[in-house]
Scaffold this active site. Sequence first.
Site, PDB file in Angstrom:
ATOM      1  N   ALA A  36      66.136  42.287  90.781  1.00 36.41           N
ATOM      2  CA  ALA A  36      64.886  42.955  89.804  1.00 36.41           C
ATOM      3  C   ALA A  36      65.881  44.194  88.944  1.00 36.41           C
ATOM      4  CB  ALA A  36      64.079  43.181  90.982  1.00 36.41           C
ATOM      5  N   HIS A  40      67.535  38.854  65.808  1.00 35.25           N
ATOM      6  CA  HIS A  40      67.111  39.266  65.107  1.00 35.25           C
ATOM      7  C   HIS A  40      68.454  39.949  64.203  1.00 35.25           C
ATOM      8  CE1 HIS A  40      62.205  39.140  64.575  1.00 35.25           C
ATOM      9  NE2 HIS A  40      62.990  39.698  65.894  1.00 35.25           N
TER      10      HIS A  40
END
Length: 192
Positions: A157, A110
Amino acid sequence: MLKRMVLNFVVHPVKTRPQWWIRMFSFLYLKRGKGSVIYRSVRKDLPPFRRFSLGRYSVVEDFCCLNNAVGDLIIGDYTRVGLGNTIIGPVTIGNHVNLAQNITVTGLNHNFQDVDKRIDEQGVDTKSVTIEDDVWIGANSVILPGVTIGRHSVVAAGSVVSKDVPPYSICAGVPAKIIKRYSEEEKEWVKA
């Protein structure tokens, strides 16, 4: 005005997903390879004005969200998209890629330059994400816009990948950094 009307006909203005009458015909415009599986609980925000392709024998597991509203979403052959992943185009994922659980891969960001305007008034910016063949991405990782992850690489991870990862590398951390590379000379993985 006409463009807005057509867009609202195709995509619900509040739910920001294809209208039910568009989704009804998704079998006509979503390309799926032989033996591919998309589980029933997957949210398919896949309007027909962008490409979506799922390769042969690839799987998108339960509770994922696939979104090609702002860019094409291409997933290769023999690739597994694990539980609860969110993939927002433009994204290209290669063959034999494994995405563990709760990963976000997004080519969307955005805009927020004008402090006198609300964020939702400033539009979006897209930069394509590419995940090359034979990549493993660990659970709870985030792959940000504009990133390329080279072939035969691993993302540990919980990593946040904001820069390119070269082929034959292992990266980890927030932000992710290369921690190992495969050395052709030594024929083994070496610390970076």
